[in-house]
Design a protein around this motif. Structure first.
Motif, PDB file in Angstrom:
ATOM      1  N   VAL A 254      -7.549   4.076  -8.843  1.00 46.68           N
ATOM      2  CA  VAL A 254      -6.562   4.417  -7.667  1.00 46.68           C
ATOM      3  C   VAL A 254      -7.297   4.770  -6.342  1.00 46.68           C
ATOM      4  O   VAL A 254      -7.105   4.016  -5.456  1.00 46.68           O
ATOM      5  CB  VAL A 254      -5.522   5.695  -7.910  1.00 46.68           C
ATOM      6  CG1 VAL A 254      -4.717   6.159  -6.720  1.00 46.68           C
ATOM      7  CG2 VAL A 254      -4.816   5.337  -9.281  1.00 46.68           C
ATOM      8  N   GLN A 255      -8.600   5.468  -6.594  1.00 51.80           N
ATOM      9  CA  GLN A 255      -9.429   5.735  -5.293  1.00 51.80           C
ATOM     10  C   GLN A 255     -10.062   4.437  -4.775  1.00 51.80           C
ATOM     11  O   GLN A 255      -9.690   4.306  -3.539  1.00 51.80           O
ATOM     12  CB  GLN A 255     -10.539   6.981  -5.658  1.00 51.80           C
ATOM     13  CG  GLN A 255      -9.913   8.112  -6.193  1.00 51.80           C
ATOM     14  CD  GLN A 255     -11.035   8.853  -6.580  1.00 51.80           C
ATOM     15  OE1 GLN A 255     -12.101   8.959  -6.129  1.00 51.80           O
ATOM     16  NE2 GLN A 255     -10.796  10.101  -7.130  1.00 51.80           N
TER      17      GLN A 255
ATOM     18  N   TYR B 287      -6.993  -3.968 -10.320  1.00 48.56           N
ATOM     19  CA  TYR B 287      -5.982  -2.947 -10.789  1.00 48.56           C
ATOM     20  C   TYR B 287      -5.265  -3.511 -11.939  1.00 48.56           C
ATOM     21  O   TYR B 287      -5.009  -2.624 -12.999  1.00 48.56           O
ATOM     22  CB  TYR B 287      -5.191  -2.508  -9.435  1.00 48.56           C
ATOM     23  CG  TYR B 287      -4.029  -1.361  -9.815  1.00 48.56           C
ATOM     24  CD1 TYR B 287      -4.620  -0.231  -9.286  1.00 48.56           C
ATOM     25  CD2 TYR B 287      -3.030  -1.535 -10.248  1.00 48.56           C
ATOM     26  CE1 TYR B 287      -3.755   0.857  -9.536  1.00 48.56           C
ATOM     27  CE2 TYR B 287      -2.141  -0.401 -10.303  1.00 48.56           C
ATOM     28  CZ  TYR B 287      -2.542   0.664  -9.919  1.00 48.56           C
ATOM     29  OH  TYR B 287      -1.474   1.952 -10.389  1.00 48.56           O
TER      30      TYR B 287
ATOM     31  N   LEU C 137      -7.759  14.504  -4.258  1.00 50.19           N
ATOM     32  CA  LEU C 137      -8.465  13.245  -4.419  1.00 50.19           C
ATOM     33  C   LEU C 137      -9.247  13.465  -5.630  1.00 50.19           C
ATOM     34  O   LEU C 137      -9.394  12.253  -6.315  1.00 50.19           O
ATOM     35  CB  LEU C 137      -9.268  13.145  -3.052  1.00 50.19           C
ATOM     36  CG  LEU C 137      -9.942  11.549  -3.034  1.00 50.19           C
ATOM     37  CD1 LEU C 137      -8.845  10.575  -2.772  1.00 50.19           C
ATOM     38  CD2 LEU C 137     -10.913  11.603  -1.987  1.00 50.19           C
TER      39      LEU C 137
ATOM     40  N   THR D  46       0.684  -1.097  -0.100  1.00 46.75           N
ATOM     41  CA  THR D  46      -0.084   0.057   0.111  1.00 46.75           C
ATOM     42  C   THR D  46       0.956   1.339  -0.052  1.00 46.75           C
ATOM     43  O   THR D  46       0.520   2.085  -0.774  1.00 46.75           O
ATOM     44  CB  THR D  46      -0.818   0.169   1.129  1.00 46.75           C
ATOM     45  OG1 THR D  46      -1.869  -1.424   1.184  1.00 46.75           O
ATOM     46  CG2 THR D  46      -1.836   1.071   1.362  1.00 46.75           C
TER      47      THR D  46
ATOM     48  N   LEU E 172      -7.180  -0.027   2.356  1.00 48.23           N
ATOM     49  CA  LEU E 172      -7.166   0.443   3.836  1.00 48.23           C
ATOM     50  C   LEU E 172      -8.386  -0.264   4.570  1.00 48.23           C
ATOM     51  O   LEU E 172      -8.172  -0.647   5.681  1.00 48.23           O
ATOM     52  CB  LEU E 172      -7.532   1.934   3.915  1.00 48.23           C
ATOM     53  CG  LEU E 172      -6.446   2.686   3.156  1.00 48.23           C
ATOM     54  CD1 LEU E 172      -6.891   4.211   2.974  1.00 48.23           C
ATOM     55  CD2 LEU E 172      -5.235   2.729   3.989  1.00 48.23           C
TER      56      LEU E 172
ATOM     57  N   LEU F 141      -0.039   4.504  -5.250  1.00 49.40           N
ATOM     58  CA  LEU F 141      -1.499   4.900  -4.734  1.00 49.40           C
ATOM     59  C   LEU F 141      -1.581   6.357  -3.905  1.00 49.40           C
ATOM     60  O   LEU F 141      -2.433   6.953  -3.911  1.00 49.40           O
ATOM     61  CB  LEU F 141      -2.063   3.750  -3.853  1.00 49.40           C
ATOM     62  CG  LEU F 141      -2.220   2.476  -4.161  1.00 49.40           C
ATOM     63  CD1 LEU F 141      -2.727   1.607  -3.316  1.00 49.40           C
ATOM     64  CD2 LEU F 141      -3.051   2.528  -5.496  1.00 49.40           C
ATOM     65  N   TRP F 142      -0.255   6.753  -3.599  1.00 45.36           N
ATOM     66  CA  TRP F 142      -0.209   7.998  -2.704  1.00 45.36           C
ATOM     67  C   TRP F 142       0.657   9.174  -3.310  1.00 45.36           C
ATOM     68  O   TRP F 142       0.775  10.131  -3.085  1.00 45.36           O
ATOM     69  CB  TRP F 142       0.301   7.706  -1.313  1.00 45.36           C
ATOM     70  CG  TRP F 142      -0.475   6.513  -0.809  1.00 45.36           C
ATOM     71  CD1 TRP F 142      -0.133   5.209  -0.460  1.00 45.36           C
ATOM     72  CD2 TRP F 142      -1.835   6.572  -0.137  1.00 45.36           C
ATOM     73  NE1 TRP F 142      -1.201   4.653   0.093  1.00 45.36           N
ATOM     74  CE2 TRP F 142      -2.138   5.361   0.361  1.00 45.36           C
ATOM     75  CE3 TRP F 142      -2.636   7.770   0.059  1.00 45.36           C
ATOM     76  CZ2 TRP F 142      -3.351   5.108   1.060  1.00 45.36           C
ATOM     77  CZ3 TRP F 142      -3.859   7.488   0.607  1.00 45.36           C
ATOM     78  CH2 TRP F 142      -4.217   6.227   1.190  1.00 45.36           C
TER      79      TRP F 142
ATOM     80  N   TRP G 130       3.438   0.637  -8.226  1.00 43.63           N
ATOM     81  CA  TRP G 130       2.139   0.189  -8.683  1.00 43.63           C
ATOM     82  C   TRP G 130       2.136  -0.104 -10.098  1.00 43.63           C
ATOM     83  O   TRP G 130       1.842  -1.010 -10.886  1.00 43.63           O
ATOM     84  CB  TRP G 130       1.035   0.596  -8.112  1.00 43.63           C
ATOM     85  CG  TRP G 130       0.690   0.195  -6.670  1.00 43.63           C
ATOM     86  CD1 TRP G 130       1.139   0.698  -5.658  1.00 43.63           C
ATOM     87  CD2 TRP G 130      -0.121  -0.719  -6.334  1.00 43.63           C
ATOM     88  NE1 TRP G 130       0.816  -0.184  -4.456  1.00 43.63           N
ATOM     89  CE2 TRP G 130      -0.101  -0.991  -4.988  1.00 43.63           C
ATOM     90  CE3 TRP G 130      -1.142  -1.390  -6.924  1.00 43.63           C
ATOM     91  CZ2 TRP G 130      -0.718  -1.884  -4.154  1.00 43.63           C
ATOM     92  CZ3 TRP G 130      -1.982  -2.679  -6.209  1.00 43.63           C
ATOM     93  CH2 TRP G 130      -1.637  -2.437  -4.720  1.00 43.63           C
TER      94      TRP G 130
ATOM     95  N   SER H  82       1.558  -7.123  -2.983  1.00 46.82           N
ATOM     96  CA  SER H  82       0.179  -7.039  -2.586  1.00 46.82           C
ATOM     97  C   SER H  82      -0.475  -8.390  -2.670  1.00 46.82           C
ATOM     98  O   SER H  82      -1.247  -8.908  -2.113  1.00 46.82           O
ATOM     99  CB  SER H  82      -0.486  -6.083  -3.446  1.00 46.82           C
ATOM    100  OG  SER H  82      -1.820  -5.830  -2.849  1.00 46.82           O
TER     101      SER H  82
ATOM    102  N   THR I 100      -8.969   1.467  -5.289  1.00 50.08           N
ATOM    103  CA  THR I 100      -7.857   0.397  -4.620  1.00 50.08           C
ATOM    104  C   THR I 100      -7.329   0.932  -3.331  1.00 50.08           C
ATOM    105  O   THR I 100      -7.275   0.157  -2.414  1.00 50.08           O
ATOM    106  CB  THR I 100      -6.640   0.265  -5.737  1.00 50.08           C
ATOM    107  OG1 THR I 100      -7.003   0.096  -7.254  1.00 50.08           O
ATOM    108  CG2 THR I 100      -5.659  -0.444  -5.260  1.00 50.08           C
ATOM    109  N   ARG I 101      -7.041   2.342  -3.177  1.00 48.61           N
ATOM    110  CA  ARG I 101      -6.754   2.756  -2.022  1.00 48.61           C
ATOM    111  C   ARG I 101      -7.735   2.462  -0.863  1.00 48.61           C
ATOM    112  O   ARG I 101      -7.364   2.045   0.266  1.00 48.61           O
ATOM    113  CB  ARG I 101      -6.887   4.181  -1.953  1.00 48.61           C
ATOM    114  CG  ARG I 101      -5.470   5.126  -2.352  1.00 48.61           C
ATOM    115  CD  ARG I 101      -5.668   6.646  -2.214  1.00 48.61           C
ATOM    116  NE  ARG I 101      -4.601   7.392  -2.390  1.00 48.61           N
ATOM    117  CZ  ARG I 101      -4.656   8.626  -2.236  1.00 48.61           C
ATOM    118  NH1 ARG I 101      -5.736   9.376  -2.148  1.00 48.61           N
ATOM    119  NH2 ARG I 101      -3.585   9.351  -2.570  1.00 48.61           N
TER     120      ARG I 101
END
Length: 176
Positions: free
Chosen positions: A68-69, A131, A61, A25, A76, A43-44, A30, A157, A71-72
């Motif tokens: 990406v949103q 993804y 965001l 994460t 989490l 992702l970040w 990625w 992952s 998957t994040r």
């Protein structure tokens, strides 16, 4: 009831899987593009690696792709479920002192923690696969100068989801 060694094996496999999921994460790799001048998208943040490495956090965001949103968010959620499941599993394992007088209830608690871990591992595995599917589809449908390939974080992952799922399966074994 499952043996204490089997429960410990399941717990430690799940713990290693959760650590791998946390690592994936956080990782930047990625997606990657380029050979001499690499661009990594995580992702970040996004990093550009050439003579000098520069990284930028995703500012908004709203500018991120849905891929990406989602998957994040699911990673989490999977990590939160894994943390709760590890605490529940700890209470239900034979090698702990919690609920000593009630062996049957203790076994049920360990199984509930194992099921939660299996669900978290499957969530990680599935969202990572989706993804990758999106990255591969983009690769085949775009110009080759603008294509990304999936990177090392995907494999980390997948292994995290796999280990968490199998660790949870060992915790749910009643008579293995």
């Amino acid at each position: 009831m499952a043996s204490s060694a089997l429960q410990l094996l399941g717990f430690f496999l799940s713990l290693i899987g959760v650590v791998a999921t946390v690592t994936a994460t956080i990782m930047v790799e990625w997606k990657m593009h380029g050979h001499s001048h690499r661009i990594y998208e995580g992702l970040w943040m996004t990093c550009s690696v050439g003579h000098r490495t520069t990284c930028e956090f995703h500012d908004s965001l709203l500018k991120l792709s849905n891929q990406v949103q989602i998957t994040r968010g699911i990673l989490l959620l999977s990590l939160f479920l894994s943390a709760v499941a590890l605490m529940v599993s700890t209470i239900g394992m034979k090698c702990t002192r919690f609920m000593d007088g009630r062996a049957r209830a203790k076994g049920v608690v360990a199984r509930i923690g194992g099921i939660m871990l299996m669900a978290a591992g499957l969530m990680t595995f599935i969202i990572t696969s989706l993804y990758v599917k999106k990255v591969v589809a983009d690769f085949h449908h775009s110009h080759h100068l603008h294509t990304f390939e999936f990177g090392k974080a995907v494999f980390v992952s997948w292994s995290g989801g796999f280990l968490t799922t199998f660790g949870g399966a060992f915790l749910t074994c009643q008579r293995c």
